[in-house]
Design a protein around this motif. Structure first.
Motif, PDB file in Angstrom:
ATOM      1  N   ALA A  99       9.152  15.624  -1.510  1.00 55.66           N
ATOM      2  CA  ALA A  99       9.121  15.602  -2.982  1.00 55.66           C
ATOM      3  C   ALA A  99      10.518  15.533  -3.574  1.00 55.66           C
ATOM      4  O   ALA A  99      10.753  14.812  -4.545  1.00 55.66           O
ATOM      5  N   GLY A 100      11.448  16.226  -2.974  1.00 53.21           N
ATOM      6  CA  GLY A 100      12.816  16.225  -3.471  1.00 53.21           C
ATOM      7  C   GLY A 100      13.550  14.922  -3.248  1.00 53.21           C
ATOM      8  O   GLY A 100      14.521  14.619  -3.933  1.00 53.21           O
ATOM      9  N   GLU A 101      13.093  14.134  -2.299  1.00 48.93           N
ATOM     10  CA  GLU A 101      13.751  12.867  -1.968  1.00 48.93           C
ATOM     11  C   GLU A 101      13.125  11.650  -2.640  1.00 48.93           C
ATOM     12  O   GLU A 101      13.736  10.592  -2.682  1.00 48.93           O
ATOM     13  N   CYS A 102      11.931  11.775  -3.175  1.00 51.73           N
ATOM     14  CA  CYS A 102      11.238  10.631  -3.772  1.00 51.73           C
ATOM     15  C   CYS A 102      11.966  10.160  -5.043  1.00 51.73           C
ATOM     16  O   CYS A 102      12.103  10.926  -6.002  1.00 51.73           O
ATOM     17  N   PRO A 103      12.416   8.894  -5.068  1.00 48.79           N
ATOM     18  CA  PRO A 103      13.179   8.403  -6.218  1.00 48.79           C
ATOM     19  C   PRO A 103      12.346   8.202  -7.491  1.00 48.79           C
ATOM     20  O   PRO A 103      12.901   8.083  -8.579  1.00 48.79           O
ATOM     21  N   VAL A 104      11.024   8.167  -7.359  1.00 51.35           N
ATOM     22  CA  VAL A 104      10.167   7.951  -8.531  1.00 51.35           C
ATOM     23  C   VAL A 104       9.257   9.140  -8.817  1.00 51.35           C
ATOM     24  O   VAL A 104       8.323   9.048  -9.605  1.00 51.35           O
ATOM     25  N   THR A 151      11.340   6.471   1.874  1.00 53.26           N
ATOM     26  CA  THR A 151      12.285   7.592   1.894  1.00 53.26           C
ATOM     27  C   THR A 151      11.590   8.885   2.309  1.00 53.26           C
ATOM     28  O   THR A 151      12.128   9.666   3.078  1.00 53.26           O
ATOM     29  N   CYS A 152      10.395   9.094   1.818  1.00 50.36           N
ATOM     30  CA  CYS A 152       9.659  10.316   2.131  1.00 50.36           C
ATOM     31  C   CYS A 152       9.339  10.411   3.623  1.00 50.36           C
ATOM     32  O   CYS A 152       9.492  11.465   4.236  1.00 50.36           O
ATOM     33  N   ALA A 153       8.908   9.300   4.199  1.00 54.80           N
ATOM     34  CA  ALA A 153       8.558   9.288   5.621  1.00 54.80           C
ATOM     35  C   ALA A 153       9.772   9.591   6.490  1.00 54.80           C
ATOM     36  O   ALA A 153       9.667  10.295   7.502  1.00 54.80           O
ATOM     37  N   ALA A 154      10.925   9.084   6.088  1.00 56.15           N
ATOM     38  CA  ALA A 154      12.154   9.316   6.847  1.00 56.15           C
ATOM     39  C   ALA A 154      12.609  10.770   6.745  1.00 56.15           C
ATOM     40  O   ALA A 154      13.289  11.272   7.633  1.00 56.15           O
ATOM     41  N   GLY A 161       6.576  14.371  10.554  1.00 58.00           N
ATOM     42  CA  GLY A 161       6.013  13.021  10.695  1.00 58.00           C
ATOM     43  C   GLY A 161       4.658  12.884  10.040  1.00 58.00           C
ATOM     44  O   GLY A 161       3.834  12.080  10.479  1.00 58.00           O
ATOM     45  N   ALA A 162       4.405  13.657   8.994  1.00 60.72           N
ATOM     46  CA  ALA A 162       3.097  13.671   8.341  1.00 60.72           C
ATOM     47  C   ALA A 162       2.881  12.540   7.347  1.00 60.72           C
ATOM     48  O   ALA A 162       1.797  12.397   6.807  1.00 60.72           O
ATOM     49  N   ILE A 163       3.909  11.724   7.107  1.00 60.30           N
ATOM     50  CA  ILE A 163       3.783  10.676   6.097  1.00 60.30           C
ATOM     51  C   ILE A 163       3.695   9.313   6.768  1.00 60.30           C
ATOM     52  O   ILE A 163       4.532   8.935   7.581  1.00 60.30           O
ATOM     53  N   GLU A 164       2.632   8.584   6.414  1.00 63.73           N
ATOM     54  CA  GLU A 164       2.363   7.285   7.025  1.00 63.73           C
ATOM     55  C   GLU A 164       2.328   6.208   5.965  1.00 63.73           C
ATOM     56  O   GLU A 164       1.860   6.422   4.850  1.00 63.73           O
ATOM     57  N   MET A 205       0.848  -1.185   0.000  1.00 60.85           N
ATOM     58  CA  MET A 205       0.000   0.000   0.000  1.00 60.85           C
ATOM     59  C   MET A 205       0.889   1.244   0.000  1.00 60.85           C
ATOM     60  O   MET A 205       1.895   1.301   0.696  1.00 60.85           O
ATOM     61  N   ALA A 206       0.512   2.225  -0.757  1.00 60.33           N
ATOM     62  CA  ALA A 206       1.294   3.458  -0.895  1.00 60.33           C
ATOM     63  C   ALA A 206       1.268   4.278   0.388  1.00 60.33           C
ATOM     64  O   ALA A 206       0.328   4.191   1.182  1.00 60.33           O
ATOM     65  N   TYR A 207       2.297   5.073   0.571  1.00 58.80           N
ATOM     66  CA  TYR A 207       2.344   5.999   1.692  1.00 58.80           C
ATOM     67  C   TYR A 207       1.339   7.116   1.454  1.00 58.80           C
ATOM     68  O   TYR A 207       0.969   7.404   0.312  1.00 58.80           O
ATOM     69  N   VAL A 208       0.889   7.745   2.538  1.00 53.47           N
ATOM     70  CA  VAL A 208      -0.037   8.876   2.442  1.00 53.47           C
ATOM     71  C   VAL A 208       0.465  10.012   3.315  1.00 53.47           C
ATOM     72  O   VAL A 208       1.157   9.791   4.313  1.00 53.47           O
ATOM     73  N   ILE A 209       0.106  11.221   2.955  1.00 58.31           N
ATOM     74  CA  ILE A 209       0.496  12.409   3.710  1.00 58.31           C
ATOM     75  C   ILE A 209      -0.741  12.934   4.423  1.00 58.31           C
ATOM     76  O   ILE A 209      -1.763  13.211   3.797  1.00 58.31           O
ATOM     77  N   ASN A 210      -0.640  13.053   5.753  1.00 53.16           N
ATOM     78  CA  ASN A 210      -1.797  13.511   6.519  1.00 53.16           C
ATOM     79  C   ASN A 210      -1.804  15.037   6.680  1.00 53.16           C
ATOM     80  O   ASN A 210      -0.961  15.738   6.120  1.00 53.16           O
TER      81      ASN A 210
END
Length: 55
Positions: free
Chosen positions: A16-21, A43-46, A51-54, A1-6
């Motif tokens: 956005a700058g760190e996402c490899p895809v 990578t985005c969550a880290a 801590g908005a990415i789950e 399941m994909a990550y989501v931003i709350n």
């Protein structure tokens, strides 16, 4: 399941700058992750300072 931003997202753009895809883009009031493009790497969550990415 994909990550989501709350709603804790402050639209800093760090993720956005760190996402490899390039699955993350600026949305209306917060960044959003394209579930079809996300590869669940975490990578985005880290990177998120609020801590908005789950996963």
């Amino acid at each position: 399941m994909a990550y989501v931003i709350n709603d804790s997202c402050v639209s800093c753009g760090s993720c956005a700058g760190e996402c490899p895809v390039n699955a993350i883009s600026e949305g209306d009031g917060k960044y959003v992750i394209d579930a079809d493009t996300c590869i669940d790497c975490g990578t985005c969550a880290a990177t998120c300072p609020t801590g908005a990415i789950e996963g």
